[in-house]
Design a protein around this motif. Structure first.
Motif, short mmCIF file in Angstrom:
data_model
loop_
_atom_site.label_atom_id
_atom_site.label_comp_id
_atom_site.label_asym_id
_atom_site.label_seq_id
_atom_site.Cartn_x
_atom_site.Cartn_y
_atom_site.Cartn_z
N ALA A 213 0.90 -1.28 -0.01
CA ALA A 213 -0.11 -0.03 -0.11
C ALA A 213 0.88 1.10 0.12
O ALA A 213 0.47 2.27 -0.59
CB ALA A 213 -0.95 0.03 1.28
N SER A 214 1.94 1.31 0.84
CA SER A 214 2.83 2.53 0.81
C SER A 214 3.61 2.61 -0.48
O SER A 214 3.78 3.87 -0.92
CB SER A 214 3.64 2.34 2.02
OG SER A 214 4.45 1.02 2.17
N THR A 215 4.09 1.80 -1.01
CA THR A 215 4.69 1.67 -2.22
C THR A 215 3.74 2.22 -3.47
O THR A 215 4.20 3.06 -4.11
CB THR A 215 5.14 0.24 -2.66
OG1 THR A 215 5.97 -0.28 -1.60
CG2 THR A 215 5.95 0.21 -3.79
N ALA A 216 2.53 1.63 -3.51
CA ALA A 216 1.64 2.10 -4.43
C ALA A 216 1.30 3.62 -4.04
O ALA A 216 1.02 4.55 -5.22
CB ALA A 216 0.25 1.35 -4.29
N LEU A 217 1.20 4.15 -2.96
CA LEU A 217 0.85 5.48 -2.71
C LEU A 217 2.17 6.32 -3.11
O LEU A 217 1.96 7.44 -3.69
CB LEU A 217 0.60 5.71 -1.36
CG LEU A 217 0.51 7.16 -0.83
CD1 LEU A 217 -0.80 7.71 -1.38
CD2 LEU A 217 -0.03 7.18 0.63
N GLY A 218 3.25 5.94 -3.03
CA GLY A 218 4.42 6.55 -3.35
C GLY A 218 4.24 6.70 -4.94
O GLY A 218 4.77 7.83 -5.39
N GLY A 219 3.94 5.75 -5.43
CA GLY A 219 3.93 5.53 -6.95
C GLY A 219 2.86 6.81 -7.51
O GLY A 219 3.04 7.27 -8.73
N VAL A 220 1.73 6.71 -7.05
CA VAL A 220 0.67 7.56 -7.24
C VAL A 220 1.17 8.86 -7.33
O VAL A 220 1.01 9.83 -8.01
CB VAL A 220 -0.64 7.18 -6.51
CG1 VAL A 220 -1.61 8.55 -6.77
CG2 VAL A 220 -1.12 6.02 -7.09
N LEU A 221 1.82 9.32 -6.01
CA LEU A 221 2.34 10.71 -5.66
C LEU A 221 3.41 11.13 -6.84
O LEU A 221 3.31 12.18 -7.35
CB LEU A 221 2.78 10.81 -4.29
CG LEU A 221 1.51 10.72 -3.15
CD1 LEU A 221 2.37 10.78 -1.93
CD2 LEU A 221 0.76 11.90 -3.41
N GLY A 222 4.22 10.11 -7.11
CA GLY A 222 5.18 10.31 -8.01
C GLY A 222 4.57 10.72 -9.54
O GLY A 222 5.12 11.61 -10.12
N ALA A 223 3.85 10.07 -9.80
CA ALA A 223 3.07 9.99 -11.04
C ALA A 223 2.42 11.58 -11.22
O ALA A 223 2.46 12.24 -12.21
CB ALA A 223 2.09 8.92 -11.50
N ALA A 224 1.95 11.79 -10.14
CA ALA A 224 1.14 13.13 -10.07
C ALA A 224 2.16 14.36 -10.24
O ALA A 224 1.94 15.26 -10.73
CB ALA A 224 0.48 13.31 -8.74
N ALA A 225 3.32 14.05 -9.41
CA ALA A 225 4.43 14.97 -9.57
C ALA A 225 4.76 15.18 -10.89
O ALA A 225 5.10 16.53 -11.49
CB ALA A 225 5.50 14.83 -8.53
N LEU A 226 5.09 14.20 -11.61
CA LEU A 226 5.66 14.27 -13.29
C LEU A 226 4.45 14.97 -14.04
O LEU A 226 5.03 15.76 -14.81
CB LEU A 226 5.85 12.51 -13.51
CG LEU A 226 6.35 12.52 -14.81
CD1 LEU A 226 7.71 13.53 -15.18
CD2 LEU A 226 6.56 11.38 -15.20
N ALA A 227 3.33 14.43 -13.66
CA ALA A 227 2.30 15.36 -14.60
C ALA A 227 2.01 16.61 -14.27
O ALA A 227 2.03 17.37 -15.16
CB ALA A 227 0.81 14.59 -14.32
N THR A 228 2.33 17.03 -12.91
CA THR A 228 2.15 18.69 -12.81
C THR A 228 3.23 19.32 -13.17
O THR A 228 3.34 20.42 -13.84
CB THR A 228 2.10 18.78 -11.18
OG1 THR A 228 1.17 17.99 -10.69
CG2 THR A 228 1.95 20.20 -10.79
N LEU A 229 4.54 18.49 -13.18
CA LEU A 229 5.85 19.14 -13.89
C LEU A 229 5.76 19.36 -15.13
O LEU A 229 6.00 20.53 -15.91
CB LEU A 229 6.77 18.30 -13.73
CG LEU A 229 8.23 18.86 -14.05
CD1 LEU A 229 8.59 20.21 -13.28
CD2 LEU A 229 9.34 17.67 -13.72
N ARG A 230 4.95 18.58 -15.85
CA ARG A 230 4.58 18.60 -17.59
C ARG A 230 3.80 19.92 -17.82
O ARG A 230 3.89 20.49 -18.78
CB ARG A 230 4.20 17.53 -18.10
CG ARG A 230 5.24 15.99 -18.08
CD ARG A 230 4.62 15.16 -18.72
NE ARG A 230 5.75 13.90 -18.91
CZ ARG A 230 5.35 12.57 -19.24
NH1 ARG A 230 4.29 12.35 -19.11
NH2 ARG A 230 6.12 11.72 -19.27
#
Length: 237
Positions: A213-230
């Motif tokens: 669960a914590s790994t998945a949450l980290g992945g979701v937050l990382g993807a959101a960070a990348l999308a926001t950066l784009r």
């Protein structure tokens, strides 16, 4: 007046190698001609008479009207056939990118006198069976228009609205992205990236190790960070 908008005259109708006179009763003004009353031979003659070596044909501007974020310019071919081109309404601070303003200036008028262009003469080109006024402005890919669509014939308002909605959806999305504050989206991307690292690490400390669960949450937050950066990059591009 400029070469782009030279008016129709008897002299213009009698070129050195195009000496055939117009059929009796044919109006000099393109807008006054009835395309249904012109036979095929006369149509070919008129298009040839008003064509140029670069493949353009003289057309007469009839006027324009604004429709929300669009502006529609009506014009007539030498045969009297009436067409319309659709452009994006000029965006404040980006007037040099406006094909509509390029057309107005090319006809010899400042933007504030755009209502006076009716009756002037411009040049148009037919590509893949669709006519388009040559505004003189070049954009990405050497295209001559900031509108995705080409010239359009008169059509029912409902059909025109549906086509405009489909054609202009990508442009509308780009406009919304450009309105984003790049500083705010960039800061949000940094915060999300930090959270993508800190939250899983904190949960691992509390639970004694990383969980799915914590790994998945980290992945979701990382993807959101990348999308926001784009989005931040797109807002300044």
């Amino acid at each position: 007046m400029t070469d782009m908008d030279a008016p129709e005259t008897e002299a213009a109708e009698r070129g050195a190698d195009r000496s055939r006179p117009l059929p009796e009763g044919t109006p000099l003004a393109f807008a006054d001609r009835d395309p249904t009353a012109i036979d095929d031979a006369t149509e070919l003659y008129l298009l040839d008479r008003h064509s140029d070596a670069d493949g353009t044909v003289r057309v007469q501007v009839l006027g324009w009207e604004r429709d929300g974020d669009l502006v529609r310019v009506a014009y007539a071919l030498p045969t009297g056939e009436r067409l319309r081109d659709r452009y994006r309404w000029p965006t404040a601070g980006r007037y040099d990118e406006s094909d509509f303003l390029a057309l107005v200036r090319g006809l010899g008028y400042p933007p504030g006198a755009a209502n006076l262009i009716a009756g002037e003469f411009a040049r148009a080109r037919s590509e893949n069976g669709r006519w388009r006024i040559v505004t003189g402005r070049r954009s990405d890919g050497e295209r001559e228009s900031d509108a995705a669509s080409g010239g359009e014939r008169a059509e029912p308002a409902t059909a025109a609205g549906e086509r405009a909605a489909v054609s202009d959806a990508p442009s509308g999305l780009r406009e919304r992205v450009r309105r984003l504050d790049p500083m705010a989206t960039g800061s949000a991307a940094v915060v999300l990236l930090v959270l993508a690292v800190v939250i899983p690490a904190t949960l691992a400390t509390l639970t004694g190790g990383l969980t799915a669960a914590s790994t998945a949450l980290g992945g979701v937050l990382g993807a959101a960070a990348l999308a926001t950066l784009r989005l931040s990059i797109a807002a300044v591009s």
